[in-house]
Design a protein around this motif. Structure first.
Motif, PDB file in Angstrom:
ATOM      1  N   VAL A  12      35.316  -8.783 -16.576  1.00 46.52           N
ATOM      2  CA  VAL A  12      35.902  -8.362 -17.851  1.00 46.52           C
ATOM      3  C   VAL A  12      37.398  -8.624 -17.759  1.00 46.52           C
ATOM      4  CG1 VAL A  12      36.359  -6.434 -19.414  1.00 46.52           C
ATOM      5  CG2 VAL A  12      34.122  -6.629 -18.302  1.00 46.52           C
ATOM      6  N   ASP A  13      37.885  -9.420 -18.708  1.00 51.62           N
ATOM      7  CA  ASP A  13      39.296  -9.837 -18.680  1.00 51.62           C
ATOM      8  C   ASP A  13      39.659 -10.492 -17.349  1.00 51.62           C
ATOM      9  OD1 ASP A  13      39.645  -8.782 -21.249  1.00 51.62           O
ATOM     10  OD2 ASP A  13      40.156  -6.802 -20.451  1.00 51.62           O
ATOM     11  N   GLY A  14      38.711 -11.252 -16.801  1.00 44.16           N
ATOM     12  CA  GLY A  14      38.949 -11.989 -15.569  1.00 44.16           C
ATOM     13  C   GLY A  14      38.805 -11.190 -14.291  1.00 44.16           C
ATOM     14  N   ARG A  15      38.443  -9.908 -14.378  1.00 43.63           N
ATOM     15  CA  ARG A  15      38.338  -9.043 -13.197  1.00 43.63           C
ATOM     16  C   ARG A  15      36.888  -8.701 -12.920  1.00 43.63           C
ATOM     17  NH1 ARG A  15      39.292  -3.078 -12.079  1.00 43.63           N
ATOM     18  NH2 ARG A  15      39.090  -2.801 -14.330  1.00 43.63           N
ATOM     19  N   PRO A  16      36.395  -8.890 -11.677  1.00 44.14           N
ATOM     20  CA  PRO A  16      35.009  -8.521 -11.360  1.00 44.14           C
ATOM     21  C   PRO A  16      34.806  -7.016 -11.510  1.00 44.14           C
ATOM     22  CG  PRO A  16      35.925  -9.969  -9.671  1.00 44.14           C
ATOM     23  CD  PRO A  16      37.070  -9.526 -10.529  1.00 44.14           C
ATOM     24  N   VAL A  17      33.814  -6.626 -12.295  1.00 40.83           N
ATOM     25  CA  VAL A  17      33.575  -5.204 -12.540  1.00 40.83           C
ATOM     26  C   VAL A  17      32.126  -4.804 -12.292  1.00 40.83           C
ATOM     27  CG1 VAL A  17      35.452  -5.044 -14.219  1.00 40.83           C
ATOM     28  CG2 VAL A  17      33.126  -5.541 -15.009  1.00 40.83           C
ATOM     29  N   ALA A  18      31.228  -5.771 -12.138  1.00 46.33           N
ATOM     30  CA  ALA A  18      29.815  -5.448 -11.963  1.00 46.33           C
ATOM     31  C   ALA A  18      29.122  -6.601 -11.241  1.00 46.33           C
ATOM     32  CB  ALA A  18      29.139  -5.185 -13.306  1.00 46.33           C
ATOM     33  N   PHE A  19      27.978  -6.281 -10.635  1.00 47.29           N
ATOM     34  CA  PHE A  19      27.200  -7.308  -9.954  1.00 47.29           C
ATOM     35  C   PHE A  19      25.733  -6.936  -9.990  1.00 47.29           C
ATOM     36  CE2 PHE A  19      27.445  -4.124  -6.712  1.00 47.29           C
ATOM     37  CZ  PHE A  19      26.243  -4.247  -6.020  1.00 47.29           C
ATOM     38  N   MET A  20      24.900  -7.924  -9.753  1.00 49.48           N
ATOM     39  CA  MET A  20      23.470  -7.688  -9.574  1.00 49.48           C
ATOM     40  C   MET A  20      22.941  -8.695  -8.568  1.00 49.48           C
ATOM     41  SD  MET A  20      20.351  -7.554 -12.361  1.00 49.48           S
ATOM     42  CE  MET A  20      21.101  -6.124 -13.136  1.00 49.48           C
ATOM     43  N   LEU A  21      22.303  -8.186  -7.507  1.00 51.40           N
ATOM     44  CA  LEU A  21      21.694  -9.035  -6.494  1.00 51.40           C
ATOM     45  C   LEU A  21      20.178  -9.061  -6.695  1.00 51.40           C
ATOM     46  CD1 LEU A  21      23.555  -8.008  -3.193  1.00 51.40           C
ATOM     47  CD2 LEU A  21      24.115  -9.840  -4.802  1.00 51.40           C
ATOM     48  N   THR A  22      19.605 -10.226  -6.543  1.00 53.66           N
ATOM     49  CA  THR A  22      18.155 -10.392  -6.658  1.00 53.66           C
ATOM     50  C   THR A  22      17.661 -11.227  -5.493  1.00 53.66           C
ATOM     51  OG1 THR A  22      18.342 -10.347  -9.068  1.00 53.66           O
ATOM     52  CG2 THR A  22      16.268 -11.147  -8.143  1.00 53.66           C
ATOM     53  N   PHE A  23      16.679 -10.700  -4.770  1.00 55.87           N
ATOM     54  CA  PHE A  23      16.134 -11.394  -3.612  1.00 55.87           C
ATOM     55  C   PHE A  23      14.693 -11.817  -3.890  1.00 55.87           C
ATOM     56  CE2 PHE A  23      18.783  -8.333  -0.766  1.00 55.87           C
ATOM     57  CZ  PHE A  23      19.952  -8.976  -1.160  1.00 55.87           C
ATOM     58  N   ARG A  78       8.777 -20.619  -4.842  1.00 58.61           N
ATOM     59  CA  ARG A  78       8.031 -20.771  -6.084  1.00 58.61           C
ATOM     60  C   ARG A  78       7.033 -19.630  -6.269  1.00 58.61           C
ATOM     61  NH1 ARG A  78       6.450 -25.294  -9.321  1.00 58.61           N
ATOM     62  NH2 ARG A  78       4.439 -24.970 -10.363  1.00 58.61           N
ATOM     63  N   GLY A  79       7.091 -18.990  -7.410  1.00 56.75           N
ATOM     64  CA  GLY A  79       6.147 -17.933  -7.750  1.00 56.75           C
ATOM     65  C   GLY A  79       6.392 -16.609  -7.064  1.00 56.75           C
ATOM     66  N   ALA A  80       7.476 -16.494  -6.300  1.00 52.92           N
ATOM     67  CA  ALA A  80       7.736 -15.255  -5.555  1.00 52.92           C
ATOM     68  C   ALA A  80       8.069 -14.106  -6.491  1.00 52.92           C
ATOM     69  CB  ALA A  80       8.895 -15.469  -4.581  1.00 52.92           C
ATOM     70  N   GLY A  81       7.680 -12.905  -6.077  1.00 50.91           N
ATOM     71  CA  GLY A  81       8.178 -11.723  -6.757  1.00 50.91           C
ATOM     72  C   GLY A  81       9.672 -11.602  -6.518  1.00 50.91           C
ATOM     73  N   MET A  82      10.374 -10.954  -7.421  1.00 54.05           N
ATOM     74  CA  MET A  82      11.823 -10.827  -7.331  1.00 54.05           C
ATOM     75  C   MET A  82      12.212  -9.351  -7.263  1.00 54.05           C
ATOM     76  SD  MET A  82      13.140 -13.870  -7.390  1.00 54.05           S
ATOM     77  CE  MET A  82      12.546 -15.552  -7.683  1.00 54.05           C
ATOM     78  N   ARG A  83      12.998  -9.006  -6.245  1.00 56.13           N
ATOM     79  CA  ARG A  83      13.447  -7.625  -6.110  1.00 56.13           C
ATOM     80  C   ARG A  83      14.946  -7.523  -6.368  1.00 56.13           C
ATOM     81  NH1 ARG A  83      14.818  -3.974  -1.027  1.00 56.13           N
ATOM     82  NH2 ARG A  83      15.301  -2.094  -2.200  1.00 56.13           N
ATOM     83  N   VAL A  84      15.323  -6.548  -7.178  1.00 54.67           N
ATOM     84  CA  VAL A  84      16.737  -6.221  -7.407  1.00 54.67           C
ATOM     85  C   VAL A  84      17.049  -4.988  -6.571  1.00 54.67           C
ATOM     86  CG1 VAL A  84      18.493  -5.564  -9.091  1.00 54.67           C
ATOM     87  CG2 VAL A  84      16.695  -7.173  -9.737  1.00 54.67           C
ATOM     88  N   PRO A  85      17.575  -5.170  -5.345  1.00 49.88           N
ATOM     89  CA  PRO A  85      17.833  -4.021  -4.482  1.00 49.88           C
ATOM     90  C   PRO A  85      19.142  -3.324  -4.784  1.00 49.88           C
ATOM     91  CG  PRO A  85      18.394  -6.026  -3.323  1.00 49.88           C
ATOM     92  CD  PRO A  85      17.863  -6.445  -4.665  1.00 49.88           C
ATOM     93  N   LEU A  86      20.098  -4.073  -5.329  1.00 51.27           N
ATOM     94  CA  LEU A  86      21.431  -3.516  -5.542  1.00 51.27           C
ATOM     95  C   LEU A  86      22.036  -4.036  -6.827  1.00 51.27           C
ATOM     96  CD1 LEU A  86      23.004  -3.844  -1.970  1.00 51.27           C
ATOM     97  CD2 LEU A  86      22.290  -1.719  -3.089  1.00 51.27           C
TER      98      LEU A  86
END
Length: 391
Positions: A270-281, A311-319
């Protein structure tokens, strides 16, 4: 191993003190896991590394004692007792704090062994000055927290524990009560979200202040530092929060890099500053199940192919996390929905995935529970963390 403790007529508890003992500790757990329906064998060398003081930076701020239970000379269970100095420094009203020690890596052949193991771990913690035991947490809150009490009917996803349901009764019979419940949420990612979420996403896409970008593996160390800085801020008021040490940040970055696909991991600015993230494994358990956790002689070929294109893997959002200054704001949920949607499109498009999993999520994390409910995900696993006053 030495200084074995005998509890009762047959059960002998042995403290682990060397490389051979650590390998036996891991093998004991693997033997118990092999009995469980839907369990996915993990890579043995990586499991040994997690309990090796020379390799896991968790030991840099923790005191750890591993124990193996034997009956008639044969392994009958195991447990860890450990004290995290960073957890001791946290406020008591956030779950841990002064006087709190932990147990983890809990496996037992029967209730007698379970009771003996818990009593041994508690005695070690008391001798170290602890007044309360919390667990199972193996070893860090960021590794495998909690005991699986519901959801054994399907395999676990990457970095989540898998335990028989009867362990809960044995722990509770030993005087433990539930301190906190953690949920994971299952989501069919082939369906678009409801019109309200779509409007929120499109509104964010029109907002020139917001920029969503993929994690750049070309400057991975910098990206890890950004993500962990947001995480340490975003989660700092949560129950059970313990900050990552610099050594753990470097270690996590190195371990996670092989399973990172840029399309599946986002940083919001936001306005060029990192404020959020999402990791997916991608769920590496898909590949581990095929090779039964064995890289040799040929399992490494399957693993390498899978890592390149799961290919076809389940996706986990741990963080995922949003800076505290944005908590309870419309923008916080908007950024979350935007990242979820972008990753959903990449997962279903490039990787042909059909399902995702969110979590773990604290039972009283109202913001995350609301997001999970809004996108029509359903609780598929429940983990319990227990506590008991010592002395």
């Amino acid at each position: 191993m030495s200084d074995a403790l005998t509890t009762g007529d047959e059960i002998r508890i042995e403290p682990v003190s060397d490389k051979r003992g650590r390998a036996a500790f891991v093998d004991c757990g693997r033997a118990f896991s092999d009995r469980l329906p839907n369990f996915v064998p993990q890579i043995r060398s990586e499991q040994i590394e997690l309990v090796d003081p020379a390799k896991n930076p968790f030991f840099g701020h923790a005191r750890v004692q591993l124990f193996i239970a034997r009956r008639a000379g044969q392994p009958a269970g195991r447990i860890s007792a450990h004290i995290d100095e960073l957890a001791l420094a946290m406020p008591a009203d956030q779950g841990f704090g002064p006087g709190t020690g932990f147990f983890g890596y809990f496996d037992a052949e029967d209730e007698d062994v379970a009771r003996a193991l818990l009593a041994t771990a508690e005695a070690w913690l008391v001798a170290q000055g602890m007044r309360r035991a919390v667990g199972p947490i193996s070893l860090s809150i960021w590794e495998e927290p909690g005991l699986l009490v519901s959801g054994q009917c399907h395999p676990p996803m990457i970095m989540m524990g898998h335990h028989p349901a009867h362990y809960a009764g044995w722990i509770e019979a030993a005087g433990y009560t539930r301190a906190k419940t953690l949920y994971t949420y299952d989501l069919d990612i082939t369906h678009t979200f409801n019109p309200l979420i779509q409007r929120i996403i499109k509104s964010g896409q029109r907002n020139e202040r917001i920029n969503l970008r993929r994690v750049d593996k070309g400057r991975w160390d910098d990206e890890v530092a950004i993500i962990l800085a947001i995480l340490n801020d975003a989660w700092s008021d949560n129950w059970g929060f313990v900050p990552f040490s610099p050594a753990e940040v470097a270690y996590a970055g190195k371990k996670l890099r092989p399973i990172i696909h840029e399309e599946l991991n986002m940083i919001a600015e936001v306005d060029g500053r990192p404020v959020a993230f999402m990791l997916t494994f991608p769920d590496v358990n898909d590949a581990l199940a095929k090779i039964r956790g064995k890289l040799f002689p040929f399992g490494w070929i399957t693993m390498l192919r899978w890592l390149r294109h799961p290919r076809g893997a389940g996706m986990r959002v741990p963080l995922m996390g949003v800076l505290k200054e944005l908590h309870n704001s419309r923008m916080a949920s908007q950024l979350a929905f935007m990242m979820i949607e972008e990753i959903r499109l990449q997962a279903t498009g490039k990787f042909q995935s059909t399902r995702g999993e969110l979590g773990w999520v604290l039972e009283d994390n109202q913001g995350m529970v609301a997001i999970a409910d809004t996108i029509a995900s359903k609780v598929n696993r429940e983990y319990a963390i227990y506590q008991r006053t010592l002395g």
